[in-house]
Design a protein around this motif. Sequence first.
Motif, PDB file in Angstrom:
ATOM      1  N   GLY A 277     -33.477 -20.093 -68.174  1.00 52.62           N
ATOM      2  CA  GLY A 277     -32.485 -21.163 -68.145  1.00 52.62           C
ATOM      3  C   GLY A 277     -33.063 -22.541 -67.920  1.00 52.62           C
ATOM      4  N   PRO A 278     -32.216 -23.566 -68.033  1.00 52.42           N
ATOM      5  CA  PRO A 278     -32.684 -24.944 -67.918  1.00 52.42           C
ATOM      6  C   PRO A 278     -33.139 -25.307 -66.513  1.00 52.42           C
ATOM      7  CG  PRO A 278     -30.294 -24.879 -68.227  1.00 52.42           C
ATOM      8  CD  PRO A 278     -30.783 -23.474 -68.340  1.00 52.42           C
ATOM      9  N   MET A 279     -33.821 -26.433 -66.426  1.00 61.17           N
ATOM     10  CA  MET A 279     -34.226 -26.969 -65.156  1.00 61.17           C
ATOM     11  C   MET A 279     -32.950 -27.106 -64.297  1.00 61.17           C
ATOM     12  SD  MET A 279     -35.604 -28.049 -68.046  1.00 61.17           S
ATOM     13  CE  MET A 279     -34.990 -29.627 -68.573  1.00 61.17           C
ATOM     14  N   PRO A 280     -32.989 -26.576 -63.041  1.00 62.34           N
ATOM     15  CA  PRO A 280     -31.742 -26.498 -62.261  1.00 62.34           C
ATOM     16  C   PRO A 280     -30.993 -27.830 -62.171  1.00 62.34           C
ATOM     17  CG  PRO A 280     -33.573 -25.506 -61.053  1.00 62.34           C
ATOM     18  CD  PRO A 280     -34.136 -26.004 -62.334  1.00 62.34           C
ATOM     19  N   GLU A 281     -31.749 -28.924 -62.050  1.00 64.68           N
ATOM     20  CA  GLU A 281     -31.074 -30.219 -61.873  1.00 64.68           C
ATOM     21  C   GLU A 281     -30.347 -30.670 -63.136  1.00 64.68           C
ATOM     22  OE1 GLU A 281     -34.302 -29.518 -61.944  1.00 64.68           O
ATOM     23  OE2 GLU A 281     -35.552 -31.246 -62.447  1.00 64.68           O
ATOM     24  N   PHE A 282     -30.618 -30.015 -64.278  1.00 67.30           N
ATOM     25  CA  PHE A 282     -29.969 -30.405 -65.531  1.00 67.30           C
ATOM     26  C   PHE A 282     -29.091 -29.290 -66.104  1.00 67.30           C
ATOM     27  CE2 PHE A 282     -33.832 -33.086 -65.434  1.00 67.30           C
ATOM     28  CZ  PHE A 282     -33.204 -34.321 -65.412  1.00 67.30           C
TER      29      PHE A 282
ATOM     30  N   ALA B  18     -30.191 -13.227 -64.477  1.00 64.66           N
ATOM     31  CA  ALA B  18     -29.058 -12.361 -64.144  1.00 64.66           C
ATOM     32  C   ALA B  18     -27.806 -12.826 -64.888  1.00 64.66           C
ATOM     33  CB  ALA B  18     -28.819 -12.363 -62.643  1.00 64.66           C
ATOM     34  N   GLN B  19     -27.594 -14.128 -64.897  1.00 63.96           N
ATOM     35  CA  GLN B  19     -26.437 -14.699 -65.572  1.00 63.96           C
ATOM     36  C   GLN B  19     -26.515 -14.457 -67.083  1.00 63.96           C
ATOM     37  OE1 GLN B  19     -26.036 -18.840 -64.687  1.00 63.96           O
ATOM     38  NE2 GLN B  19     -23.827 -18.839 -64.995  1.00 63.96           N
ATOM     39  N   TYR B  20     -27.743 -14.422 -67.576  1.00 55.26           N
ATOM     40  CA  TYR B  20     -27.962 -14.216 -69.014  1.00 55.26           C
ATOM     41  C   TYR B  20     -27.707 -12.762 -69.409  1.00 55.26           C
ATOM     42  CZ  TYR B  20     -30.126 -15.303 -73.522  1.00 55.26           C
ATOM     43  OH  TYR B  20     -30.350 -15.521 -74.859  1.00 55.26           O
ATOM     44  N   GLY B  21     -27.639 -11.883 -68.424  1.00 54.44           N
ATOM     45  CA  GLY B  21     -27.373 -10.470 -68.712  1.00 54.44           C
ATOM     46  C   GLY B  21     -28.583  -9.583 -68.486  1.00 54.44           C
TER      47      GLY B  21
END
Lengths: 315, 261
Positions: A277-282, B18-21
């Motif tokens: 996933g993306p950088m947490p702040e974004f 986890a959110q991605y599955g």
Amino acid sequence: MITRRTALLTGTAALLTPLAARATDPGYHLKPAEIADGVWLIEGAQDSFAPANGGAICNIVMLRTDQGAVVIDSGGTALHGAALRDFADQRLGGVAATLNTHHHPDHWFGNQAFADRPILALPATRGLQAQNAQALSEGLYRILGGWMRGTVPLPAATAVTGGNMVIGGRELRLLALSGHSQADLALLDPTTGTLIAGDLLFLDRAPSFPDADLDAWRGALDRLAAIPASGIVPGHGPFMRDSRAFAQTRAYLDAFQDRLGRAADLGLAPAETLAAGPMPEFAGLGANPEEYHRAVVQRWRDFEDMALPLIGGTA
Amino acid sequence: MMSAFLCDRLANGAAALAQYGGGIAPVTAPDSDPFDSGMWELHRLEYLGDPPDWRADPRMRVLTPRNAEDASHVPIMVDATGLTDPVTRIVITIDYSPLPLALIFHPGRALPLLGFGVKYEIAGPIRATALADGVPARMGGAFIDAMGGGCSAPAVAHTRPDWQQGFGEMRGRLFPDSGRLRVNIRHPMDTGLADGIPAHHLTDLQLLDAQGAPIARIELRHPVEENPTLTFALPPDLALGPVRIEARDSNGYRFSGEVRA
């Protein structure tokens, strides 16, 4: 705190109509706002191309002149372009000329509606428009369906370079830059001090990277930031009188580069980097996490090449 | 349930995974195909040796993008380290590809984990099935849409560099800390489906230890991406290196390289 903008400027009305009507008769409902004297902004939805927004996702700017509007970017479909043209005809005395800031389709697939007047772009942009029109068009037909009705991409007919230019009596300063794409045109309206940055600036919406060169992009930001401006229109996101769009875009580029560089250097595979996933702040920016997922696929090889040294070849 | 994915090495990566599955297929019942696709029965017969017993297994994780943003490079990662029973082969099949068999991975002394990239034309499932004698075939997978909502430029056609430029060049690295080994080979991986371009693809790639004994092996087929990069995971003793990589292609070319810790 940045939150995802949920009210889509052009999609809201469409969502209220029955599904069948929406599928056959999409309509663009523009909400133009005069952000400075004679400077009109039609703000795009802070999201990716989707049926909910009809491809009306980038910011469109129109500058009033004695000979009609200078239109900066023409929209994402022929119908979107036609709606923008109606506004220019009814409120700004027609169209003097149109400029395409770069070759990504949300910025120029509305060109048909402006074809009776000059359409200008940087030379490299014109080449990329011609080269990619078909592939981009196929992709958008698949995503947008009926919204794309009648759209036949029309590359800009006339090349421009950086420098000062007078259109319809209004002086404009053109800046030929690159980094978001291979050729990015930014404009300053010296009359009001409004900087129209194209996709070199994003605000509250994740930057897109299909053709990005991060170092060149940062260089372009340095050049733009040196220009005294009274207000800034990013390619995607709200108009602001402060420099937030600069700070946020630069921070996003740095954080993205850091995250992918780190991932490649730790031995992660691209599928893992994407799923992380993306950088947490974004993470809360408009179009994320999807835009980050796409960016990993688009840019992964740049980082992998740096992380993996040469170890052999044909035996 | 633990996985061998390294998403947690990045900030917020574990939560995002986890959110991605987590790469887990939506298994409803062990003996029913979570993707409800007509190809599964056919491919079991054709590519998996018609196993008498099989099950959809949430311990077979397959991490992919949701959309084929770049149809010629779709990154995939398979993690079978959650399985407790043996794995001698992992077979990767793509339901609606004109050439469904992508590769066969023989993990040997490596962990049953593999990262790779494939070409993807038609929306549908990609599957990883773990096989071994005496245990049921265990299948996991993911559905990949052929076109994303992406398209800030979905298919800006990138001109293809002359394949002979740097042909066979091998890049790679051993990451002793995580046991990862990543290797990239510059190769066109031509399918033979494009007009006038004959099939020319890598067929085999092998990892060997310092004594020259095999560690792991992959049989590669046409759907694997151009200039493929493979990601392996090695146990701590082998992760100290050196590891030799040897490969060959359908035209008789041979490729080799070596990584050290």
